[in-house]
Design a protein around this motif. Structure first.
Motif, mmCIF file in Angstrom:
data_model
loop_
_atom_site.group_PDB
_atom_site.id
_atom_site.type_symbol
_atom_site.label_atom_id
_atom_site.label_comp_id
_atom_site.label_asym_id
_atom_site.label_seq_id
_atom_site.Cartn_x
_atom_site.Cartn_y
_atom_site.Cartn_z
ATOM 1 N N ASP A 1 48.266 70.501 109.741
ATOM 2 C CA ASP A 1 48.584 71.526 108.740
ATOM 3 C C ASP A 1 47.341 71.889 107.930
ATOM 4 O O ASP A 1 46.807 71.080 107.170
ATOM 5 N N LEU A 2 46.851 73.127 108.105
ATOM 6 C CA LEU A 2 45.632 73.556 107.418
ATOM 7 C C LEU A 2 45.850 73.812 105.933
ATOM 8 O O LEU A 2 44.899 73.772 105.149
ATOM 9 N N THR A 3 47.094 74.099 105.532
ATOM 10 C CA THR A 3 47.335 74.373 104.114
ATOM 11 C C THR A 3 47.049 73.143 103.258
ATOM 12 O O THR A 3 46.718 73.266 102.077
ATOM 13 N N LYS B 1 49.492 76.494 110.557
ATOM 14 C CA LYS B 1 49.908 77.165 109.317
ATOM 15 C C LYS B 1 48.752 77.887 108.642
ATOM 16 O O LYS B 1 48.551 77.829 107.432
ATOM 17 N N LEU B 2 47.980 78.589 109.499
ATOM 18 C CA LEU B 2 46.871 79.386 108.985
ATOM 19 C C LEU B 2 47.386 80.528 108.117
ATOM 20 O O LEU B 2 46.717 80.966 107.188
ATOM 21 N N PHE B 3 48.574 80.999 108.436
ATOM 22 C CA PHE B 3 49.232 82.028 107.623
ATOM 23 C C PHE B 3 50.741 81.786 107.719
ATOM 24 O O PHE B 3 51.221 81.172 108.680
ATOM 25 N N ARG C 1 44.538 71.442 103.527
ATOM 26 C CA ARG C 1 43.097 71.503 103.279
ATOM 27 C C ARG C 1 42.715 72.768 102.505
ATOM 28 O O ARG C 1 41.543 73.123 102.405
ATOM 29 N N GLY C 2 43.707 73.459 102.008
ATOM 30 C CA GLY C 2 43.450 74.653 101.208
ATOM 31 C C GLY C 2 43.127 75.887 102.015
ATOM 32 O O GLY C 2 42.607 76.872 101.480
ATOM 33 N N ILE C 3 43.419 75.866 103.325
ATOM 34 C CA ILE C 3 43.126 77.021 104.184
ATOM 35 C C ILE C 3 44.427 77.775 104.428
ATOM 36 O O ILE C 3 45.353 77.270 105.070
ATOM 37 N N ASP C 4 44.524 78.986 103.918
ATOM 38 C CA ASP C 4 45.749 79.779 104.059
ATOM 39 C C ASP C 4 45.396 81.250 103.883
ATOM 40 O O ASP C 4 44.903 81.652 102.830
ATOM 41 N N LEU C 5 45.623 82.042 104.914
ATOM 42 C CA LEU C 5 45.305 83.475 104.861
ATOM 43 C C LEU C 5 46.352 84.286 104.116
ATOM 44 O O LEU C 5 46.136 85.466 103.837
ATOM 45 N N GLY D 1 47.178 87.944 105.904
ATOM 46 C CA GLY D 1 46.823 87.397 107.212
ATOM 47 C C GLY D 1 47.991 87.463 108.173
ATOM 48 O O GLY D 1 47.831 87.783 109.362
#
Length: 638
Positions: A602-604, A190-192, A606-610, A614
């Motif tokens: 899920d990267l979101t 879920k990078l974007f 960890r606050g990572i979201d393009l 993106g």
């Protein structure tokens, strides 16, 4: 017109080559499961499936020729015969069975066991194959040069051009790998976001958006610009015309089935509460219109098939290319399928409903087998056949007092078997046409179809349960549009609480489209589905249009580019579908503390979201990859 008596197959009847081997069976079963699962996921997302015959053929050639260093076109054909069965079983199952899952979720008194899913999937597939086999000589042999069977003929051409199989297989695998990585990054890590939306504040009730996913781009390329534009037109009609009208004229109203004022709804809620019923009416009407328009052809072809069977040559041939499964074996397996359907309690099928299956099944298998020879599998009105079956069956059940959850379940079970029969009969016809052209042994292909059906049926059981447990059917992740339509049809006939005014709006929209001489079903599907699906499909269609209208040195170069795009797009669909299944597994496996594997990766969190930017950038790169793989060889162009 070619004379079938003068026809000589690519491999002569007196030449014996490997066909049913451990390699062909194992590879074929693997592809049946892969393409069956991928098509199940695709069908639950967008309401359509794609043919697996040519991708299965090129993958087979890549593995058998390039890796195993073997050289047998008949072995390759057995692989695609087994592998392509998965797509047809998937289509029949996911277009109907999820309706029961949704009823369970809604609290209806219905049940659906894993055994029942496996039984109806496998028995439906076997009946479709076996009903078609007696028609082979009448349709494939005697009508050679009359019935073109476009997909079967194309697949034969691909197999005969096997010296290019390694490169073609590499194109499929490239698409599969890129799509798999894209899907995992978007919906796994879920990078974007894989869906972006925008609603117009100054034009209330309207909205646009797109799902930035590989399979949709691939579907658009395969369907082409015309079909994609029809779907897009349906989406525009829903999201930029009907929805703003609802908000403009009914803002302060609370209209059933919604329970809040229209002005208080989001754009997605307006679509969910109203548009999907309008779309369902349009799709149902489109399916029935397609069936009615085909009725003269259906009646004629059914009569011709029966006449051909009666007048068929009874003399036994000793040629390898004339050998079918023995009729006694066919009758025995058909009887066994019917016994199993009746004997397994969870199917809720009795002797009377089994008789309905035989009548509808043989009729639609006969019709489907010839119609795909005339118009191709993609134009075969299977959904119309399923709707007609459901309506007639539900009316009979209601008239005999079988109502409520039990009646609805039985209707869907019968509809599932009939839908699979019609789909697999068409697929079997195309495969046997391929085999006739290249010189395969029909009996071996028919055994291959049976193997593929059993493998795909078992796999489909696990796939459907897994996807339902992960996300549920009828959700944003898996809208299950065809199954939702079948559900509404059965509920409506049984006297369910449907917003009939909305349904009839869709019906008459379909009638208007028909009067305009525009194909109803693709427009209706675009109306029925969220516009987020139509936009990326349209982009894929536009790429196909651009490539089709470039200037090439010759038609051969143009065909190479088109085929490369289709193979790469097939890889995109398969790659996303497979990772979709893997992510469903991740969503149901717990790792403690109430978390699943899906939560952990899920990267979101960890606050990572393009974000949307993106998403658009990655989709642009994906689009460029499709163009790159289709125009790889620059010397093809002027």
């Amino acid at each position: 017109m070619a004379n079938n008596k003068d026809f000589k197959p690519y491999i002569s009847a007196d030449q014996v080559m490997p066909e049913i081997t451990p390699t062909s069976v194992i590879l074929g079963v693997l592809l049946a499961v892969i393409f069956g699962a991928a098509n199940a996921y695709l069908g639950l997302r967008v309401g359509m499936t794609v043919s697996a015959s040519i991708p299965a053929a090129v993958i087979s050639m890549g593995v058998i020729r390039m890796i195993l260093k073997k050289d047998s076109i008949l072995e390759n054909n057995l692989v695609q015969t087994i592998g392509s069965a998965g797509e047809s079983v998937a289509a029949g199952a996911i277009f109907t069975l999820p309706a029961i899952f949704m009823w369970i979720e809604e609290g209806y008194d219905v049940t659906l066991s894993v055994v029942a899913i496996a039984v109806v999937s496998i028995c439906g597939g076997l009946l479709g194959v076996l009903f078609m086999i007696p028609l082979r000589k009448a349709l494939i042999v005697k009508e050679h040069g009359v019935l073109p069977y476009p997909e079967g003929t194309a697949c034969a051409e691909v197999l005969i051009a096997g010296e290019e199989g390694g490169n073609a297989a590499g194109t499929v695998f490239a698409g599969l790998g890129i799509a798999a990585a894209f899907k995992f990054i978007a919906d796994g890590l879920k990078l974007f976001p894989s869906e972006i939306s925008y609603s117009f504040k100054s034009y209330k009730g309207s909205g646009v958006g797109m799902d930035t996913l590989p399979a949709l781009l691939g579907v658009g390329y395969i369907c082409g610009a015309r079909i994609s534009s029809y779907m897009m037109a349906g989406g525009i009609l829903a999201w930029l015309v009907i929805m703003p009208l609802l908000v403009a004229f009914g803002a302060d109203a609370t209209v059933f089935p919604a329970t809040v004022q229209i002005s208080q709804m989001t754009v997605d809620e307006v679509w969910s509460s109203y548009i999907r019923y309008i779309g369902a009416g349009a799709v149902a009407a489109g399916g029935i219109i397609s069936l009615v328009k085909s009725l003269p052809l259906i009646v004629k072809t059914f009569g011709e098939n029966i006449k051909s069977l009666k007048n068929s040559d009874k003399t036994a041939s000793t040629l390898r290319t004339d050998k079918d499964l023995d009729i006694k074996v066919i009758i025995l397996i058909i009887a066994a399928c019917l016994v199993v359907l009746v004997a397994v309690p969870s199917t809720h099928i009795n002797i009377g409903t089994a008789l309905l299956i035989v009548i509808f099944g043989f009729f639609f298998a006969t019709v489907s087998s010839r119609m795909v020879g005339l118009v191709g599998s993609s134009n075969n009105p299977v959904s119309g056949m399923a709707i007609a079956t459901l309506i007639i069956t539900t009316v009979i059940l209601k008239a005999t007092g079988v109502v409520g959850g039990l009646g609805m379940t039985i209707a869907i079970m019968i509809g599932t078997v009939i839908c699979i029969i019609a789909a697999i009969a068409g697929d079997t016809s195309q495969d046997l046409k391929t085999g006739y052209i290249i010189g395969s042994t029909p009996r071996n292909q028919q055994i291959g179809e049976i193997i593929g059906v059993i493998a795909a049926g078992l796999a489909m059981t696990g796939v459907m349960v897994l996807l339902n447990n992960a996300w549920g059917f009828g959700t944003q992740e898996l809208p299950a549009p065809q199954a939702t339509l079948m559900k509404l049809v059965v509920e409506g006939v049984m006297g369910g609480n449907l917003p009939w005014n909305l349904v009839f709006v869709g019906v008459f929209i379909a009638v208007v489209i028909e009067f305009l001489a525009i194909p109803v079903l693709p427009v209706a599907i675009g109306l029925y589905l969220p516009i987020h699906l139509s936009v990326p499909i349209m982009i894929g269609g536009l790429i196909r249009y651009w490539l089709d209208h470039k200037k090439y040195k010759n038609d051969g170069d143009k065909d190479k580019v088109t085929t490369a795009g289709i193979l790469y797009s097939s890889g995109l669909i398969a790659g996303e579908g497979l990772v979709g299944i893997i992510l469903a597994v991740f969503a149901v496996i717990s790792v403690g503390n109430g978390n699943t594997i899906a939560d952990v990766i899920d990267l979101t969190a960890r606050g990572i979201d393009l974000g949307s930017i993106g998403s658009l950038v990655f989709f642009l790169l994906l689009t460029l990859s499709l163009i790159k793989f289709t125009v790889w060889n620059k010397k093809n162009y002027k």
